[in-house]
Design an enzyme around this catalytic site. Sequence first.
Site, PDB file in Angstrom:
ATOM      1  N   LYS A  66     -11.690  -4.860  -4.291  1.00  0.00           N
ATOM      2  CA  LYS A  66     -12.839  -3.953  -4.399  1.00  0.00           C
ATOM      3  C   LYS A  66     -12.395  -2.509  -4.551  1.00  0.00           C
ATOM      4  O   LYS A  66     -13.207  -1.642  -4.878  1.00  0.00           O
ATOM      5  CB  LYS A  66     -13.747  -4.107  -3.176  1.00  0.00           C
ATOM      6  N   LYS A  91      -4.243  -9.732  -7.198  1.00  0.00           N
ATOM      7  CA  LYS A  91      -5.484 -10.137  -6.554  1.00  0.00           C
ATOM      8  C   LYS A  91      -6.651  -9.244  -6.973  1.00  0.00           C
ATOM      9  O   LYS A  91      -6.482  -8.042  -7.166  1.00  0.00           O
ATOM     10  CB  LYS A  91      -5.305 -10.073  -5.035  1.00  0.00           C
ATOM     11  N   LYS A 131       0.822  -1.213   0.000  1.00  0.00           N
ATOM     12  CA  LYS A 131       0.000   0.000   0.000  1.00  0.00           C
ATOM     13  C   LYS A 131       0.855   1.262   0.000  1.00  0.00           C
ATOM     14  O   LYS A 131       0.449   2.284  -0.550  1.00  0.00           O
ATOM     15  CB  LYS A 131      -0.951  -0.023   1.195  1.00  0.00           C
TER      16      LYS A 131
END
Length: 333
Positions: free
Chosen positions: A201, A198, A115
């Site tokens: 959302k 991956k 991140k």
Amino acid sequence: MSKSILFTGVQPSGFLTIGNYCGTINRWTEFQKKYLCFFCISDLHALTILPKKSKESLNNRILDTLALYLSCGVDPSKSIIFLQSNVYQHTQLHWILSNFSYFGELSRMTQFKYKVNLNQNSPINLSLFSYPILMAADILLYQTNFVPVGLDQKQHLELVGTIARRFNKRYGNIFTIPSIILNNVGFKIMALQNPMKKMSKSDNNLNNSIFLLDSIDSIRIKLYKSLTDSSNPPEVKYDQYNKPGISNLLVILSSLTGKKISDLEIEFNKCTYQYFKKSLLDILLEVILKIQKSYFFFRKDIHYLYDILRLGAENARIHSEKTLCQVQNILNS
């Protein structure tokens, strides 16, 4: 004999994907039969990336997530469903556990590093760094025996065990060491157009993810546009290195049907990719339309949803207070 305890949580940061469903959600009904389940809506975790919209928008996403919980089989008469921020014990234990967590081990978390790289031009919140400590508090508060997670969260669960053992070594067996539940199939669904990463959302490319509340037309377009390969003749075979796109679709179909991937390879032997995708689409729509019908039924009854959260918070506080008092007493003795 009392049931073992299972804890799981989902952030209300966006609509759930078929990846979330295949990873753990499709087993929630099964879990409720075996365990006392705590289903947490992790709104505090969602603040690691500050929402750009109003608080009302977050409230709406909380209710959306709750309605999806219910539509995917969570029964509030059998399980405890609650909002994380409504149970103050989570943040209190988080601070205590931060004194038993080390900078080095937190900085090695692959999700944190990922991140940080993803947001190189933005300031990094301290909460993003200490996220696993709050996750540890979430789980350890309830003396959790089992935690179902996707493969990307496995490292965090291992750290939860490390923190709990570190505390127990000093003060005795206060915390239960949780065990990890990973789906044999479907624990890591990949992005449709980039099956090397991956499905998420929060992906900026919406065509990479199929959301549980997507329209039929949107699902059809996304699935038919999903990456396959140029094999001639086409070969529906699981080979995640040479055929990552087809392998990902096989995993999704296996997770939705319960069929072994090896059996699906035989079933679709010598079939075209278009025929394979059409077969997957039929199964996918059957699952999603059932969820959506239930979702819209629950989502319109706001009073019922708030009643679930109120009762869930009361029950969660009763359970979590036992552990927190035990921790505070041992620290103050």
